[in-house]
Design a protein around this motif. Structure first.
Motif, PDB file in Angstrom:
ATOM      1  N   UNK A 132       0.781  -1.104  -0.083  1.00 26.97           N
ATOM      2  CA  UNK A 132      -0.013   0.049  -0.125  1.00 26.97           C
ATOM      3  C   UNK A 132       0.913   1.280   0.061  1.00 26.97           C
ATOM      4  N   UNK A 133       0.572   2.066  -1.009  1.00 24.82           N
ATOM      5  CA  UNK A 133       1.401   3.499  -1.021  1.00 24.82           C
ATOM      6  C   UNK A 133       0.829   4.509  -2.086  1.00 24.82           C
ATOM      7  N   UNK A 134       1.218   5.544  -2.123  1.00 19.40           N
ATOM      8  CA  UNK A 134       0.965   6.384  -3.282  1.00 19.40           C
ATOM      9  C   UNK A 134       1.304   6.165  -4.464  1.00 19.40           C
ATOM     10  N   UNK A 135       0.846   6.393  -5.452  1.00 22.76           N
ATOM     11  CA  UNK A 135       1.308   5.784  -6.787  1.00 22.76           C
ATOM     12  C   UNK A 135       2.720   6.030  -7.265  1.00 22.76           C
ATOM     13  N   UNK A 136       3.117   7.302  -7.003  1.00 23.92           N
ATOM     14  CA  UNK A 136       4.650   7.569  -7.215  1.00 23.92           C
ATOM     15  C   UNK A 136       5.534   6.881  -6.337  1.00 23.92           C
ATOM     16  N   UNK A 137       5.287   6.305  -5.312  1.00 25.71           N
ATOM     17  CA  UNK A 137       6.199   5.600  -4.399  1.00 25.71           C
ATOM     18  C   UNK A 137       5.910   3.990  -4.446  1.00 25.71           C
TER      19      UNK A 137
END
Length: 209
Positions: A132-137
């Motif tokens: 689980x993470x933000x798209x850029x990460x």
């Protein structure tokens, strides 16, 4: 920075037109997102394959649809012709770069386990991790060093180093890699052969158009 992928609008959904699109080297596709209207498009097959190969399956792409503002997307799903190894259809999901999302990330083992050198067998029961993470990460892959694994040793999700950019969603006791004695592998193979069901003959699978 997102890689740009050009797309053309696809308004005629007739099968004959769809076939022509594929024959011209393009992939019939759909782009959709949360609270967003879905759109039918087509993208260059070679460019899509190259982008995924170079940037990874979870790559963020700036989808440049003719006559519209580019949108950030990820390849959500695809269908492939197993005989001709050609893409038949692709689904793109519009992402919010500020919101976290759940994805599967490839898991790679690195190095030769000491236990394997000593006669044991390295096993990898898991090839993808839930992240689980933000798209850029989103990491392109998770690499785990197994060189110090002895016979009987196991690496689980709990052993992975924590990262500020993302979190693992698999349970902590999920096995990533283990080295087992060679006799254990033989016993497992024999049990599998005995329990195996007879193969169905003449059952044909059909791909979704």
């Amino acid at each position: 920075m997102a890689v740009t992928l050009k797309a053309e609008k696809r308004e005629d959904l007739n099968k004959s037109v769809t076939k022509q699109i594929r024959e011209s080297g393009y992939v019939p596709s759909v782009v959709y997102g949360k609270d967003k209207e879905s759109k039918t498009i087509s993208v260059n097959s070679i460019e899509l394959v190259k982008t995924v190969r170079d940037e990874g399956i979870n790559a963020i792409m700036s989808l440049d649809i003719e006559g519209e503002q580019p949108v950030n997307v990820m390849l959500y799903d695809y269908q492939k012709d197993p005989l001709r190894d050609e893409l038949l259809h692709a689904d793109f999901y519009m992402v919010n770069m500020a919101e976290e999302m759940d994805v599967e990330v490839p898991l790679h083992l690195e190095g030769e386990a000491q236990g394997a050198k000593d006669g044991g067998v390295l096993q990898q029961p898991l090839y993808q991790l839930q992240v689980r993470s933000k798209p850029a990460d989103i990491p392109e892959a998770i690499t785990v060093d197994v060189t110090k694994l002895e016979i009987g040793d196991t690496i689980t999700v709990a052993d992975l180093p924590e990262a500020a950019e993302y979190e693992f969603l698999d349970t902590e006791d999920t096995t990533i890699a283990t080295v087992v004695p060679p006799d254990t592998v033989s016993e497992t193979d024999e049990a599998s052969d005995e329990d195996a069901e007879p193969e169905l003959v003449g059952a044909d699978g059909k791909d979704e158009e």
